[in-house]
Design a protein around this motif. Sequence first.
Motif, PDB file in Angstrom:
ATOM      1  N   VAL A 116      -2.256  -2.855   5.205  1.00  0.00           N
ATOM      2  CA  VAL A 116      -2.513  -1.526   4.639  1.00  0.00           C
ATOM      3  C   VAL A 116      -2.807  -1.645   3.141  1.00  0.00           C
ATOM      4  CG1 VAL A 116      -1.430   0.699   4.068  1.00  0.00           C
ATOM      5  CG2 VAL A 116      -1.177  -0.265   6.382  1.00  0.00           C
ATOM      6  N   MET A 117      -2.026  -2.448   2.446  1.00  0.00           N
ATOM      7  CA  MET A 117      -2.250  -2.583   0.995  1.00  0.00           C
ATOM      8  C   MET A 117      -3.622  -3.171   0.713  1.00  0.00           C
ATOM      9  SD  MET A 117      -1.426  -1.889  -2.025  1.00  0.00           S
ATOM     10  CE  MET A 117       0.203  -1.165  -1.827  1.00  0.00           C
ATOM     11  N   LYS A 118      -4.034  -4.140   1.533  1.00  0.00           N
ATOM     12  CA  LYS A 118      -5.376  -4.707   1.353  1.00  0.00           C
ATOM     13  C   LYS A 118      -6.440  -3.621   1.428  1.00  0.00           C
ATOM     14  CE  LYS A 118      -5.024  -9.461   2.874  1.00  0.00           C
ATOM     15  NZ  LYS A 118      -4.738 -10.104   4.150  1.00  0.00           N
ATOM     16  N   ARG A 119      -6.292  -2.753   2.420  1.00  0.00           N
ATOM     17  CA  ARG A 119      -7.294  -1.703   2.600  1.00  0.00           C
ATOM     18  C   ARG A 119      -7.230  -0.663   1.480  1.00  0.00           C
ATOM     19  NH1 ARG A 119      -5.710  -0.149   8.331  1.00  0.00           N
ATOM     20  NH2 ARG A 119      -7.314   1.464   8.196  1.00  0.00           N
ATOM     21  N   LEU A 120      -6.032  -0.393   0.983  1.00  0.00           N
ATOM     22  CA  LEU A 120      -5.928   0.525  -0.166  1.00  0.00           C
ATOM     23  C   LEU A 120      -6.660  -0.047  -1.378  1.00  0.00           C
ATOM     24  CD1 LEU A 120      -2.160   1.663  -0.081  1.00  0.00           C
ATOM     25  CD2 LEU A 120      -4.192   2.982   0.600  1.00  0.00           C
ATOM     26  N   ILE A 121      -6.447  -1.327  -1.595  1.00  0.00           N
ATOM     27  CA  ILE A 121      -7.073  -1.961  -2.764  1.00  0.00           C
ATOM     28  C   ILE A 121      -8.594  -1.917  -2.642  1.00  0.00           C
ATOM     29  CG2 ILE A 121      -7.350  -4.180  -3.981  1.00  0.00           C
ATOM     30  CD1 ILE A 121      -4.313  -4.695  -3.321  1.00  0.00           C
ATOM     31  N   LEU A 172      -1.793   1.364  -9.785  1.00  0.00           N
ATOM     32  CA  LEU A 172      -0.361   1.613  -9.583  1.00  0.00           C
ATOM     33  C   LEU A 172       0.388   0.290  -9.440  1.00  0.00           C
ATOM     34  CD1 LEU A 172      -0.603   4.652  -7.116  1.00  0.00           C
ATOM     35  CD2 LEU A 172      -0.478   4.659  -9.622  1.00  0.00           C
ATOM     36  N   ASP A 173      -0.054  -0.694 -10.206  1.00  0.00           N
ATOM     37  CA  ASP A 173       0.599  -1.996 -10.168  1.00  0.00           C
ATOM     38  C   ASP A 173       1.044  -2.424 -11.571  1.00  0.00           C
ATOM     39  OD1 ASP A 173       1.688  -3.974  -8.669  1.00  0.00           O
ATOM     40  OD2 ASP A 173      -0.172  -5.081  -8.334  1.00  0.00           O
ATOM     41  N   GLY A 174       1.223  -1.434 -12.419  1.00  0.00           N
ATOM     42  CA  GLY A 174       1.679  -1.710 -13.769  1.00  0.00           C
ATOM     43  C   GLY A 174       3.123  -2.182 -13.797  1.00  0.00           C
ATOM     44  N   ASN A 175       3.831  -2.037 -12.674  1.00  0.00           N
ATOM     45  CA  ASN A 175       5.185  -2.586 -12.576  1.00  0.00           C
ATOM     46  C   ASN A 175       5.138  -4.069 -12.217  1.00  0.00           C
ATOM     47  OD1 ASN A 175       4.133  -1.788 -10.101  1.00  0.00           O
ATOM     48  ND2 ASN A 175       6.149  -1.492  -9.176  1.00  0.00           N
ATOM     49  N   SER A 176       3.929  -4.603 -12.062  1.00  0.00           N
ATOM     50  CA  SER A 176       3.773  -6.038 -11.845  1.00  0.00           C
ATOM     51  C   SER A 176       3.031  -6.639 -13.040  1.00  0.00           C
ATOM     52  CB  SER A 176       3.008  -6.286 -10.546  1.00  0.00           C
ATOM     53  OG  SER A 176       2.976  -7.663 -10.253  1.00  0.00           O
ATOM     54  N   LEU A 177       1.881  -6.053 -13.390  1.00  0.00           N
ATOM     55  CA  LEU A 177       1.127  -6.479 -14.574  1.00  0.00           C
ATOM     56  C   LEU A 177       0.526  -5.236 -15.221  1.00  0.00           C
ATOM     57  CD1 LEU A 177      -0.196  -8.601 -16.437  1.00  0.00           C
ATOM     58  CD2 LEU A 177      -2.130  -8.640 -14.854  1.00  0.00           C
ATOM     59  N   GLY A 178       1.025  -4.891 -16.401  1.00  0.00           N
ATOM     60  CA  GLY A 178       0.504  -3.734 -17.113  1.00  0.00           C
ATOM     61  C   GLY A 178      -0.963  -3.893 -17.461  1.00  0.00           C
ATOM     62  N   ALA A 179      -1.674  -2.772 -17.585  1.00  0.00           N
ATOM     63  CA  ALA A 179      -3.098  -2.776 -17.951  1.00  0.00           C
ATOM     64  C   ALA A 179      -3.263  -3.250 -19.394  1.00  0.00           C
ATOM     65  CB  ALA A 179      -3.679  -1.381 -17.777  1.00  0.00           C
ATOM     66  N   LEU A 180      -4.483  -3.615 -19.725  1.00  0.00           N
ATOM     67  CA  LEU A 180      -4.798  -4.159 -21.057  1.00  0.00           C
ATOM     68  C   LEU A 180      -4.912  -3.045 -22.097  1.00  0.00           C
ATOM     69  CD1 LEU A 180      -5.923  -6.469 -22.947  1.00  0.00           C
ATOM     70  CD2 LEU A 180      -8.184  -5.940 -21.994  1.00  0.00           C
ATOM     71  N   GLN A 193     -10.221   0.332  -1.399  1.00  0.00           N
ATOM     72  CA  GLN A 193     -10.648   1.706  -1.682  1.00  0.00           C
ATOM     73  C   GLN A 193     -10.266   2.161  -3.085  1.00  0.00           C
ATOM     74  OE1 GLN A 193      -9.978   4.286   2.112  1.00  0.00           O
ATOM     75  NE2 GLN A 193      -8.615   2.519   2.323  1.00  0.00           N
ATOM     76  N   GLY A 194      -9.881   1.188  -3.925  1.00  0.00           N
ATOM     77  CA  GLY A 194      -9.653   1.530  -5.332  1.00  0.00           C
ATOM     78  C   GLY A 194      -8.280   2.061  -5.661  1.00  0.00           C
ATOM     79  N   VAL A 195      -7.322   1.844  -4.775  1.00  0.00           N
ATOM     80  CA  VAL A 195      -5.935   2.227  -5.076  1.00  0.00           C
ATOM     81  C   VAL A 195      -5.103   0.944  -5.068  1.00  0.00           C
ATOM     82  CG1 VAL A 195      -3.885   3.495  -4.308  1.00  0.00           C
ATOM     83  CG2 VAL A 195      -6.169   4.539  -4.130  1.00  0.00           C
ATOM     84  N   VAL A 196      -4.703   0.510  -6.254  1.00  0.00           N
ATOM     85  CA  VAL A 196      -4.042  -0.784  -6.386  1.00  0.00           C
ATOM     86  C   VAL A 196      -2.535  -0.623  -6.551  1.00  0.00           C
ATOM     87  CG1 VAL A 196      -3.893  -2.919  -7.743  1.00  0.00           C
ATOM     88  CG2 VAL A 196      -6.104  -1.788  -7.416  1.00  0.00           C
ATOM     89  N   GLY A 197      -1.821  -1.027  -5.497  1.00  0.00           N
ATOM     90  CA  GLY A 197      -0.371  -1.167  -5.598  1.00  0.00           C
ATOM     91  C   GLY A 197      -0.097  -2.595  -5.188  1.00  0.00           C
ATOM     92  N   ASP A 198       1.102  -2.896  -4.689  1.00  0.00           N
ATOM     93  CA  ASP A 198       1.272  -4.223  -4.124  1.00  0.00           C
ATOM     94  C   ASP A 198       2.180  -4.227  -2.911  1.00  0.00           C
ATOM     95  OD1 ASP A 198       3.826  -4.306  -5.297  1.00  0.00           O
ATOM     96  OD2 ASP A 198       3.171  -5.566  -6.963  1.00  0.00           O
ATOM     97  N   PHE A 199       2.215  -5.363  -2.270  1.00  0.00           N
ATOM     98  CA  PHE A 199       2.931  -5.543  -1.016  1.00  0.00           C
ATOM     99  C   PHE A 199       4.095  -6.469  -1.276  1.00  0.00           C
ATOM    100  CE2 PHE A 199       3.121  -8.830   2.466  1.00  0.00           C
ATOM    101  CZ  PHE A 199       3.856  -8.069   3.372  1.00  0.00           C
ATOM    102  N   ARG A 200       5.273  -6.087  -0.801  1.00  0.00           N
ATOM    103  CA  ARG A 200       6.408  -6.994  -0.886  1.00  0.00           C
ATOM    104  C   ARG A 200       6.915  -7.231   0.537  1.00  0.00           C
ATOM    105  NH1 ARG A 200       4.625  -8.703  -4.665  1.00  0.00           N
ATOM    106  NH2 ARG A 200       5.315  -8.672  -6.815  1.00  0.00           N
ATOM    107  N   ALA A 201       6.957  -8.507   0.920  1.00  0.00           N
ATOM    108  CA  ALA A 201       7.335  -8.888   2.276  1.00  0.00           C
ATOM    109  C   ALA A 201       8.725  -8.348   2.606  1.00  0.00           C
ATOM    110  CB  ALA A 201       7.330 -10.417   2.379  1.00  0.00           C
ATOM    111  N   PRO A 202       9.007  -7.958   3.831  1.00  0.00           N
ATOM    112  CA  PRO A 202       8.070  -8.026   4.941  1.00  0.00           C
ATOM    113  C   PRO A 202       7.277  -6.743   5.175  1.00  0.00           C
ATOM    114  CG  PRO A 202      10.279  -7.542   5.772  1.00  0.00           C
ATOM    115  CD  PRO A 202      10.385  -7.604   4.258  1.00  0.00           C
ATOM    116  N   ASP A 203       7.707  -5.607   4.659  1.00  0.00           N
ATOM    117  CA  ASP A 203       7.089  -4.353   5.110  1.00  0.00           C
ATOM    118  C   ASP A 203       7.034  -3.256   4.061  1.00  0.00           C
ATOM    119  OD1 ASP A 203       9.748  -3.823   4.903  1.00  0.00           O
ATOM    120  OD2 ASP A 203      10.051  -3.214   6.988  1.00  0.00           O
ATOM    121  N   VAL A 204       6.923  -3.647   2.788  1.00  0.00           N
ATOM    122  CA  VAL A 204       7.001  -2.631   1.734  1.00  0.00           C
ATOM    123  C   VAL A 204       5.688  -2.475   0.972  1.00  0.00           C
ATOM    124  CG1 VAL A 204       8.135  -2.035  -0.450  1.00  0.00           C
ATOM    125  CG2 VAL A 204       9.491  -2.913   1.460  1.00  0.00           C
TER     126      VAL A 204
END
Lengths: 397, 397
Positions: free
Chosen positions: B352-357, B32-40, B359-370
């Motif tokens: 939280v995002m670190k722990r999601l990743i 779920l991070d294709g809004n940062s870097l799309g998959a190949l 567990q195989g769920v990849v999003g991203d974190f935007r400071a400070p709390d998103v």
Amino acid sequence: MSELAARAEKLDATDELGGKRGEFVLDDVVYLDGNSLGALPAVVPGRVEDVVRRQWGELRIRSWEESDWWTAPERIGDRIAPLVGAAPGQVVVGDSTSVNVFKALVGAVRLARLTDPARDEIVVDATTFPTDGYIAESAARLTGCTLRPVAPADVPAVLGDRTAAVLLNHVDYRTGRLHDLPGLTAAVHAAGAYAVWDLCHSAGALPVGLDEHGVDLAVGCTYKYLNGGPGSPAYLYVRRELQDRFDSPLPGWNSHAEPFGMRTDYEPASGAPRGRVGTPDILSMLALEAALDVWDGVSVEAVRAKSLALTDFFLECVAEYVPAGRVACLTPVAHEERGSQIALRCDDAGDVMKRLIEQGVVGDFRAPDVLRFGFTPLYVGFADVERAARVLARTLA
Amino acid sequence: MSELAARAEKLDATDELGGKRGEFVLDDVVYLDGNSLGALPAVVPGRVEDVVRRQWGELRIRSWEESDWWTAPERIGDRIAPLVGAAPGQVVVGDSTSVNVFKALVGAVRLARLTDPARDEIVVDATTFPTDGYIAESAARLTGCTLRPVAPADVPAVLGDRTAAVLLNHVDYRTGRLHDLPGLTAAVHAAGAYAVWDLCHSAGALPVGLDEHGVDLAVGCTYKYLNGGPGSPAYLYVRRELQDRFDSPLPGWNSHAEPFGMRTDYEPASGAPRGRVGTPDILSMLALEAALDVWDGVSVEAVRAKSLALTDFFLECVAEYVPAGRVACLTPVAHEERGSQIALRCDDAGDVMKRLIEQGVVGDFRAPDVLRFGFTPLYVGFADVERAARVLARTLA
């Protein structure tokens, strides 16, 4: 075998850079267009495949950290630095040469105005590769400067209290003339102005000595003698003592002191990263990084010595083989004025080059009447040179 | 199986875009991070290999013509055009988004001044991705304008006789809010100013309608929903009726009417190529071209419909699974105000995002709390969405 062919054989046999040719993908063609697009280093395809399949395809977003994508612009800058005589921490890779000329030139004007706000003139090499002139015109317009195009030799005569910045080419793209970087830089400094050098046609072919000669800012491409691939990213050098005052006209998020802070106020990074702009172009950048491996263990001085030997030998072969009066050499004979190419003026140059290429000798044509031959010491040998002159003579006969 | 998991299965079974997932290189991760870097896209590695080994390695310099390298910027621009609602001939690819924002914004100010030289204000989205704000500040400084940052909703209230140009984001990078492109563009035009839109977070995820809504200039990146690869080149749109008056601050040799004429005087090319600058970055550009193949036969309307269904379903799953009060949704619920991502405010979001990743769920974190989750309809399915919400709930429990 002719005397020249026999001599070429001997020169190749004792060439200390001769082994480097095997690190490139080459065929039977005599490739004398490395001053336009360098040949493919053999290490590149595998590395690019790893970047695409594993770093992008498998690690995806994690590669910004885990594959060190984020720091690539300054890491690769530090690989280029020794080739242009710069200590680490002053070169950053990214964007095109044109965009870097813009950063450097506007930056230079702003530096000059910090101590003397009245400086309002940009001097530019009138014989420059066109893009530098166009960008200089834009930089002048946007900073309220007048643009003054003059031949490099005339630069010292026009410098004065109003000069803010001077943009010069180290080697002329057309004639292959090597300009006097130390002398012209000193003259620019004596006038209180800032010197910006374009190294496109010198970096990787001869010693530049940016630090030694006190150059202020410099730019260069990486797809000629650095073999980075078609349109590979350019680089920007800002002398260490100027970095804290360098005020880029393209302050993108990558040049922020805290890029992931996502702050609305701009605070420039210190050091070379201040020359960054947007997200770096990773595929092209890492292809360039791989391409730079061919420089391991190579001294620029050895490259320069071979380059001069190659161009000397080419001129000798041309003089011997080509009918008198068919070509005229535009490149200076004096070593201290010669880059790593030979430009020959010739009637029907466009047509002649086409026929050379058909016969396996690849140089290029520059309008209206120039045959351009570039000599890349890492992969061009003396037998190539003799063959090129022989084919040229046959074509012109 | 939970009711939501069962529903996800049914939704995936009837998903008309479901087959597209097979055209990407994906593994068991919920990406779920294709809004940062799309998959190949699976087609890319082979095409890049051909570009490197054959086009560069074998054809070398000849590829500028024979492999159509030279025309790549506008050819690939025409592949992007239908995805952003533009007729052919108005989009050109090259440089980074930041550099294109600079071209577009300085260009817009110059357009405004052609009819009213007194216009001296640039309005910019105060909530913008930082780089747009930094570049806008530089554009203002270099054109003698004042920069006025305001929230997009407040833009109409500040427009006036002094407004030259307005720079807005179609979708907010942080919250995922979709701004009213037709309404704001009309308001900008009513004030006699020019509208520049940044499409980084909308192109490839929802219909943009550049031509339909009379947008003047637009820029966007290609490495998010267009899957062009890390740092792949950005694009610039200049509306056809403005092209002849577009006056770029970065007039490189590639935007010259006769680039190989090597003329010292600058004469801008007509059409989209006027937005070019230096030598195009071929490796990255042709990787992008290959990546665009996944759009064959895909309608942006179908993508938008699935995107809304995915984000609706994610919100439903989060509401069902995540303990009340642990997250707050920053993304508008109304469809007409929602892009293709969901931003959740959360305590300890970075951790939280670190722990999601993990567990195989990849999003991203935007400071400070998103926590930011992007939904790329071409390769994200409903079961992915259900799993992501489930893992999030477990992590926050």
